[in-house]
Design a protein around this motif. Structure first.
Motif, mmCIF file in Angstrom:
data_model
loop_
_atom_site.group_PDB
_atom_site.id
_atom_site.type_symbol
_atom_site.label_atom_id
_atom_site.label_comp_id
_atom_site.label_asym_id
_atom_site.label_seq_id
_atom_site.Cartn_x
_atom_site.Cartn_y
_atom_site.Cartn_z
ATOM 1 N N LEU A 128 0.848 -1.189 0.000
ATOM 2 C CA LEU A 128 0.000 0.000 0.000
ATOM 3 C C LEU A 128 0.883 1.238 0.000
ATOM 4 O O LEU A 128 1.851 1.320 0.748
ATOM 5 C CB LEU A 128 -0.898 -0.005 1.237
ATOM 6 N N ALA A 129 0.548 2.177 -0.873
ATOM 7 C CA ALA A 129 1.246 3.462 -0.928
ATOM 8 C C ALA A 129 0.209 4.567 -0.705
ATOM 9 O O ALA A 129 -0.827 4.591 -1.362
ATOM 10 C CB ALA A 129 1.943 3.637 -2.268
ATOM 11 N N LEU A 130 0.502 5.461 0.220
ATOM 12 C CA LEU A 130 -0.406 6.572 0.547
ATOM 13 C C LEU A 130 0.360 7.885 0.510
ATOM 14 O O LEU A 130 1.569 7.916 0.713
ATOM 15 C CB LEU A 130 -0.992 6.402 1.947
ATOM 16 N N ASP A 131 -0.377 8.969 0.286
ATOM 17 C CA ASP A 131 0.205 10.298 0.429
ATOM 18 C C ASP A 131 -0.833 11.196 1.080
ATOM 19 O O ASP A 131 -2.029 11.111 0.785
ATOM 20 C CB ASP A 131 0.647 10.860 -0.920
ATOM 21 N N ALA A 132 -0.383 12.055 1.959
ATOM 22 C CA ALA A 132 -1.272 12.915 2.752
ATOM 23 C C ALA A 132 -1.875 14.025 1.892
ATOM 24 O O ALA A 132 -1.314 14.394 0.857
ATOM 25 C CB ALA A 132 -0.491 13.525 3.909
ATOM 26 N N PRO A 133 -3.004 14.577 2.321
ATOM 27 C CA PRO A 133 -3.620 15.671 1.563
ATOM 28 C C PRO A 133 -2.942 17.022 1.802
ATOM 29 O O PRO A 133 -3.440 18.046 1.384
ATOM 30 C CB PRO A 133 -5.058 15.683 2.078
ATOM 31 N N LEU A 134 -1.785 17.008 2.468
ATOM 32 C CA LEU A 134 -1.047 18.246 2.733
ATOM 33 C C LEU A 134 0.328 18.147 2.090
ATOM 34 O O LEU A 134 0.914 17.075 1.980
ATOM 35 C CB LEU A 134 -0.888 18.467 4.238
ATOM 36 N N PRO A 150 -5.678 13.760 -1.756
ATOM 37 C CA PRO A 150 -4.951 12.621 -1.192
ATOM 38 C C PRO A 150 -4.727 11.559 -2.268
ATOM 39 O O PRO A 150 -5.494 11.446 -3.224
ATOM 40 C CB PRO A 150 -5.872 12.104 -0.087
ATOM 41 N N GLN A 151 -3.680 10.814 -2.092
ATOM 42 C CA GLN A 151 -3.332 9.766 -3.049
ATOM 43 C C GLN A 151 -3.226 8.439 -2.318
ATOM 44 O O GLN A 151 -2.702 8.367 -1.215
ATOM 45 C CB GLN A 151 -2.000 10.075 -3.731
#
Length: 173
Positions: A128-134, A150-151
């Motif tokens: 799983l790869a995530l990125d914050a909305p900031l 967000p990603q």
């Protein structure tokens, strides 16, 4: 030499000898990561007075590997791989079959053989790869981060294997 020193030395030598003996007794199945599984048909063969096939198999032992840890990338608040992919090395089960095949002319037997050895299998679990909305702090906005969408992404699982088999007819049992 004191008796306690001799006793300690004897205990060390005994432990070394036991460890060397245990290392020599490792079976080849444990070395290659498979466990042989014979199928006993001798009782049926003797009770029916017939030649039955000999069947055996190999069951692989899965061994998990070390996952690749998260990577920090400039400009992201969360590491690149939040849930890393876990590699697992194992194998596909193998089978060996040797069946008697009677000759049309004569009293001798031939055999039909199938050999499908255990083959290597390499897998990677999903990640799983995530990125914050900031974003990172913006100096033009007095250190406040900017907003962005967000990603989220799923790293696909991987499955690699090269199975093979050999089918043949030969003389004798």
């Amino acid at each position: 030499m004191k008796s306690t020193t001799r006793g300690t030395l004897a205990a060390v030598i005994t432990c070394v000898a036991a460890a060397a003996g245990a290392a020599a007794c490792v079976t080849p199945a444990a070395a290659i990561g498979t466990v042989p599984v014979p199928v006993p048909l001798d009782g049926v063969e003797k009770s029916l007075n017939v030649e039955l096939p000999t069947i055996g198999g190999e069951i692989p032992l899965p061994t998990p590997g070390a996952p690749e840890g998260p990577r920090f990338v400039e400009g992201r608040l969360i590491p690149e791989r939040v849930v890393p992919q876990l590699p697992v090395a194992a194998g596909l089960p193998g089978v060996g079959l040797r069946a008697p095949l009677p000759e049309v002319l004569g009293n001798d037997f031939n055999h039909l053989g199938l050999d499908a050895p255990a083959s290597d299998l390499r897998t990677l679990s999903p990640g799983l790869a995530l990125d914050a909305p900031l974003t990172a702090p913006n100096p033009d906005r007095f250190g406040l981060p900017d907003l962005r969408t967000p990603q989220a992404g799923v790293l696909t699982p991987v499955l690699q294997a090269v199975p093979g088999a050999d089918l043949g007819v030969g003389e004798g049992l």
